[in-house]
Structure formats: structure tokens, C-alpha cells
Design an enzyme around this catalytic site. Sequence first.
Site, PDB file in Angstrom:
ATOM      1  N   HIS A 220      57.974 -79.981-118.126  1.00 30.37           N
ATOM      2  CA  HIS A 220      58.056 -79.174-119.345  1.00 30.37           C
ATOM      3  C   HIS A 220      59.423 -79.338-120.009  1.00 30.37           C
ATOM      4  CE1 HIS A 220      54.623 -77.135-117.424  1.00 30.37           C
ATOM      5  NE2 HIS A 220      54.300 -76.716-118.631  1.00 30.37           N
ATOM      6  N   HIS A 264      59.402 -73.227-112.265  1.00 32.30           N
ATOM      7  CA  HIS A 264      60.364 -74.171-111.696  1.00 32.30           C
ATOM      8  C   HIS A 264      61.584 -73.425-111.194  1.00 32.30           C
ATOM      9  CE1 HIS A 264      58.763 -78.206-112.561  1.00 32.30           C
ATOM     10  NE2 HIS A 264      58.237 -77.669-113.646  1.00 32.30           N
ATOM     11  N   ASP A 268      65.638 -77.645-111.327  1.00 28.33           N
ATOM     12  CA  ASP A 268      64.609 -78.500-111.942  1.00 28.33           C
ATOM     13  C   ASP A 268      64.838 -78.625-113.446  1.00 28.33           C
ATOM     14  OD1 ASP A 268      63.558 -78.344-109.400  1.00 28.33           O
ATOM     15  OD2 ASP A 268      62.002 -76.910-109.927  1.00 28.33           O
TER      16      ASP A 268
END
Length: 338
Positions: A220, A264, A268
Amino acid sequence: MTSHVTAHDVGGNEDIGTDHVPWYKQPLPLCTQVMRFILLLLLTVMFLGVAILVANARMPDPEKVRPLPDLLLESIPKVALLENGTNVIIFLLNATTVVVGFKVFLLERHMNGLPRVTFLVGVPKIGSFLNRMAFGVLDSGRRPFPLKNVFPIMAIRFLTSYAVVMVFRAFVIMGTSYPATDNHCQNPQVIEHPVLNVILTLVTLGSGAIHCGDLMFSGHTMILSLAFILAWDYSPFLHPWAVRVWVSVLLPISYYCILASRSHYTDDILVAMYVMIATYKVIDHAETGAPWQMQLLIRWMPWPGANTIEKWTADEVVVVVQTPAEDSTDASAALPEH
């Protein structure tokens, strides 16, 4: 096969130098690059789909391994519904980037004296308004890059940056298996149809497939950061600061949504943001498109597009334009007379 290229430095009176360009360094047509890099990106997404199968299978059992300690996750209340907020902001940032690219394309047409694009202009009351909104030309007067072929070059930078980081991410998620965060992956699904899951990864760019275990680093954040930096770099053609403010507000909100929904870990996001933006910056805005090393990845393809530029002759003159400042008012000065 080599070609003889003479380069002139704008602002100087002498040639920079003369060189013989080997065939493998000769640039492919920009349209060819765009079409073939789309295919290359799709191949990298399929490779990521296979990597997700490995990451999902190797993810530690949530009943035995608890989530890793994370300073921000411990400070931010969990709101699972904010995962949808991330998807909304991904759409908004991508839409912003597309609009910026399209408006810059219209600006280039306008500066070249081409007729304006119109659609349904004859519809009473709303036709002219819609055309002004959709096809109106915006020009701030600033030129962060040379305006020539800016839209395909922008597309090439998107496709190549995304493909490179996609491959890197595939290796990273297979290499080290992180315990699941406190989200739906605490009750992981078994991938019963691996081929179907790879196809879903390809069709939805990963969002519609089963994908637990692919934590380091965030997919993302990759697309969010890439859309942000593209809009940041190219929007000054249209307005000096408005789009930059808009995307600068959206990006941190999206990161908050990722953390609050426990999609996450903090690392990350940080790693994905740095790797994506750094890769994009390495693949610079160039009149010839992607770096020649990356063009080698698509040069072997028989289709789509041609491998030669029709006007690329042995004595073609390549103009090297110096743009010392990002917001210079004229990035394409005329050649001085000799």
C-alpha cells in the site's frame, strides 16, 4: 550498429562532444516503452503473486507467535475500519496523479499550437462547463522539466519504478517471515487455489487476493508514495503549490490509516516509502525515457511497438537542456546562434 550523435550544450558555443552510441543504448520510441513496460509490470505482479503464496505459507502461526512490539502501534488506537480509508486515499492520490498527467498533456498540446480537445461541447448548459473542467488548459508558467513528451516520460517513470520495487518486494517478503499484526491475519486463510490467487493478484494488484505474511515491506505504501511523488514533481506545471499541499495532506493520513487498521508495522511503511521514492528519483526524467539498462529488459520483445525511432538518423542533434532550478521559468531555452 552504432549511430553518430552530436550534443550541443544550451548556453554554450561549442559541442559537448561526439560519441558512437551502440545499438543496445539507442533509445526505443517512447510509445513503445510505455506499452512494453506495462507488460513488464504485469509480469512483475505475477511474480509477486507467486511470492505471496510463499509468504502466506511461511507466516508464523499466530497462536504461537504474537505480533512484534511496535512503538507506534502501541500508541495508536486500533480502528479496523480505517483499512477502507487507506483504499480511498489510494484512489484519491492515483486520481490526482492521473489528472496532473492529463493536464500536463493538454498543456503540451496547447504550447505546440494543436487544437483543443473537446467532447460533447454542444450539450446545452453543461457542455461548455464540462469541457472547461475536463479539457481546460492550466499553466503556471513554471517548467520543472522540459515540456516535450512529458506525459509518456511521466508514465515510463511510474511503470519502471513500480516494476523495480515490485520485484524487490517479492524477494523481501519471501526472505524473512514476520508474525502477523493484530488484524484479520490472526486467523489466516489457507490458499486452496494457488493459481486463482495469483490471477487475483494480477487483476487487483494484490488487494483482492489472500495475502497474509507479506509485511516487510508495505505494498500500500509503495503505490501511495509513488503517486505522491509523481504529483509533487509534475504539478508545478499547473500550479505552484496547490496540488502539493493536497497530496501532502493525504499521504500522512494514509499512513495513519495503515497503522490504525494494523495492516502493517511501522518499519514496513518507512522502508517502503524510502525504497519507492529513492527508486523513482534514480530513474530520472529523461528525453529518451527509461535508462538504457532498463530498456534492455524490453528490447527483445517483438511486440508491441517498433524498436527504432523513425527520425533517429546518424547525424541527429541531441539538445542537452540545463535546468538548474526545479521551478525555473524556462526549462527549454532556445539554442544560441553560432
